[in-house]
Design an enzyme around this catalytic site. Structure first.
Site, PDB file in Angstrom:
ATOM      1  N   THR A  32      -2.421   5.980 -22.235  1.00 34.88           N
ATOM      2  CA  THR A  32      -2.307   4.672 -21.601  1.00 34.88           C
ATOM      3  C   THR A  32      -0.868   4.223 -21.827  1.00 34.88           C
ATOM      4  O   THR A  32      -0.132   4.830 -22.615  1.00 34.88           O
ATOM      5  CB  THR A  32      -3.255   3.631 -22.225  1.00 34.88           C
TER       6      THR A  32
ATOM      7  N   ARG B  89      -0.741  -2.674 -18.567  1.00 30.36           N
ATOM      8  CA  ARG B  89      -2.024  -1.982 -18.658  1.00 30.36           C
ATOM      9  C   ARG B  89      -2.066  -0.842 -17.631  1.00 30.36           C
ATOM     10  O   ARG B  89      -1.904  -1.085 -16.442  1.00 30.36           O
ATOM     11  CB  ARG B  89      -3.107  -3.016 -18.349  1.00 30.36           C
TER      12      ARG B  89
ATOM     13  N   GLU C  81      -0.460   4.793  -0.647  1.00 33.79           N
ATOM     14  CA  GLU C  81      -1.228   6.015  -0.951  1.00 33.79           C
ATOM     15  C   GLU C  81      -0.353   7.239  -0.712  1.00 33.79           C
ATOM     16  O   GLU C  81       0.364   7.328   0.284  1.00 33.79           O
ATOM     17  CB  GLU C  81      -2.489   6.076  -0.090  1.00 33.79           C
TER      18      GLU C  81
ATOM     19  N   LYS D   1      -0.458   0.325 -25.120  1.00 36.51           N
ATOM     20  CA  LYS D   1      -0.758   0.172 -26.545  1.00 36.51           C
ATOM     21  C   LYS D   1       0.577   0.199 -27.316  1.00 36.51           C
ATOM     22  O   LYS D   1       1.385  -0.694 -27.135  1.00 36.51           O
ATOM     23  CB  LYS D   1      -1.749   1.252 -26.993  1.00 36.51           C
TER      24      LYS D   1
ATOM     25  N   TYR E 183       0.857  -1.197   0.000  1.00 30.00           N
ATOM     26  CA  TYR E 183       0.000   0.000   0.000  1.00 30.00           C
ATOM     27  C   TYR E 183       0.883   1.233   0.000  1.00 30.00           C
ATOM     28  O   TYR E 183       1.823   1.317   0.797  1.00 30.00           O
ATOM     29  CB  TYR E 183      -0.902   0.024   1.242  1.00 30.00           C
TER      30      TYR E 183
ATOM     31  N   ASP F 131      -5.108  13.367 -25.746  1.00 34.02           N
ATOM     32  CA  ASP F 131      -5.130  11.974 -25.307  1.00 34.02           C
ATOM     33  C   ASP F 131      -4.347  11.195 -26.361  1.00 34.02           C
ATOM     34  O   ASP F 131      -4.839  10.945 -27.460  1.00 34.02           O
ATOM     35  CB  ASP F 131      -6.581  11.490 -25.217  1.00 34.02           C
TER      36      ASP F 131
END
Ligand code: DSN
Length: 437
Positions: A229, A238, A59, A232, A57, A203
């Protein structure tokens, strides 16, 4: 099914899931992956994405976490951020978005308020759900004005974009999309944005790998914020990412509570990602992004992206030779959008028949489509994944011939079975993940 030397513990621990994994490994190995938004990561990226950092974790951001024990994930995130900055010539990056949609949500909510007017490319003309589709958060939270491509050229209709911008005074314009085969026209969009005082968001999810190597123009000098992203053409795990070419003080008067200092836009973007819309970052994926960015900084990656485009151009050329109608008449990038109207088959039927032949594509609406998004008149095909396997232009021309054979004989199961055999033979020449077998 193939024998694997990897996943031995999984095999013993959970044979049911192992069997499913084996089937997916075999599917990826034995079929031609032509979905333009997919790719195959390198084995080291796969290792990192399946690594122990999934346990942590974290954060917050490096040096400012809400949890202890973050020293090594801090190193991983800093490496990812620094490599991304170098790759894209960006002063700011946030590598935490779990996906492109999350990156877009954070960027939009930083630059505009709920209820504001934004402009984006219509989904059926090549845009993206998050660029203002009514079924997406973007269409529900903002007043969306969609722009289009022209019927004649298949390229963005800048007369319409200028006119809509003048009429509706958007606070932000999004450029880029998910089925636009041509270079994104950052400079022209900047002109439009400047003419009405709008922010410009790019984008670049689809061409990111090509942008990184300079094969596609860079948005950095033109756009206020850039999202992408990582999975691709960039060939990473991903995930999503937000960037700015230059950071600056925010123009909305937001100040730090104690000091009264005007916050930088980067600070607002960071806090919009976390805690704004996400909690704990996926540290194994961020670390895998770092590995992929490291690969993309290697000179061979430029050659790889050149091959992606050469393959897509060969694909466009071969389809044109076989009398297929291509939106915009061809491609500058990794993808080709085909209107099947003159072939007497819908996108859905074509996708289906091709899948039976071991060729994976997606049905796609074409501009001015008269069919629904579930049926469509077109298919979208792309070359990143087959290029990662090592296939070249001769293979691509052969693949196009196989696609044509299936489309022209989509009701003839014997022909489809024959193509399936040829597809398997071709795939065997370019095996995936030798490390697994
Ligand atoms: N779903 C992606 C694509 O296929 O282009 C975009 O998010």
């Amino acid at each position: 099914m193939k024998d694997t030397t990897a996943y031995l513990h999984l095999k013993e621990h959970d044979p049911d899931m192992y069997a499913i994994l084996e089937r997916e490994i075999t599917r990826e190995d034995d079929t031609l992956e032509l979905i333009a938004s997919e790719n195959f990561v390198s084995y080291p990226v796969l290792e990192m994405a399946g690594g122990v950092m999934t346990n942590k974790y974290a954060e917050g951001y490096p040096g400012k976490r809400y949890y202890g024990g973050c020293e090594h994930v801090d190193e991983a995130e800093n490496l990812a951020r620094n490599r991304a900055k170098e790759l894209f010539n960006a002063e700011y990056t946030n590598v935490q978005p779990h996906s492109g949609s999350q990156a877009n949500m954070a960027a939009l909510l930083t630059f505009v308020d709920v209820g504001d007017t934004i402009m984006g490319l219509d989904l059926s003309h090549g845009g993206h759900l998050t660029h203002g589709s009514p079924v997406n958060f973007s269409g529900r939270l903002f007043n969306v004005i969609s722009y289009h491509v022209t019927k004649e050229t298949g390229r963005v209709d800048f007369d319409e974009v200028f006119q809509l911008a003048r009429e509706h005074k958007p606070k932000l314009i999004i450029c880029g999309g998910s089925a636009y085969p041509r270079f994104i026209e950052f400079e022209q969009f900047r002109e439009v944005a400047d003419s009405v005082g709008a922010y410009l968001m790019a984008d670049i999810a689809h061409p990111a790998g090509l942008v990184a190597t300079g094969i596609h123009p860079s948005p950095m000098g033109f756009c206020d914020v850039v999202t992408t992203t990582t999975h691709k053409t960039l060939r990473g795990p991903r995930g999503g990412m937000i960037m700015m070419g230059k950071d600056s003080e925010n123009p909305w008067g937001k100040v730090a509570p104690k000091s009264g200092r005007v916050k930088m836009i980067s600070e607002l973007l960071d806090s919009m990602v976390m805690p704004g819309i996400q909690g704990g970052p996926l540290m194994h994926i961020i670390a895998a992004k770092a590995v992929a960015f490291g690969e993309a900084l290697n000179p061979e990656f430029k050659l790889y992206t050149r091959h992606i485009v050469d393959n897509a151009k060969a694909m466009a050329d071969e389809f044109l030779t076989q009398d297929y109608q291509l939106i915009s008449g061809g491609t500058d990038t990794h993808l080709v959008l085909i209107d099947l109207s003159n072939k007497g088959i819908s996108g859905k039927k074509a996708e289906n028949a091709l899948e039976r032949a071991g060729i994976t594509v997606n049905k796609n609406m074409v501009p001015f489509d008269t069919r629904s998004p579930f049926i469509t008149s077109g298919i979208r095909v792309g070359t990143p994944a087959v290029t990662s396997r090592g296939m070249g232009t001769d293979d691509i021309r052969q693949i196009c011939k196989l696609i044509d054979k299936v489309i022209s004989n989509h009701d003839d199961e014997a022909i489809i079975v024959g193509v399936r055999r040829e597809v398997k033979e071709l795939c065997r020449l370019y095996p995936l993940y030798k490390e697994i077998h």
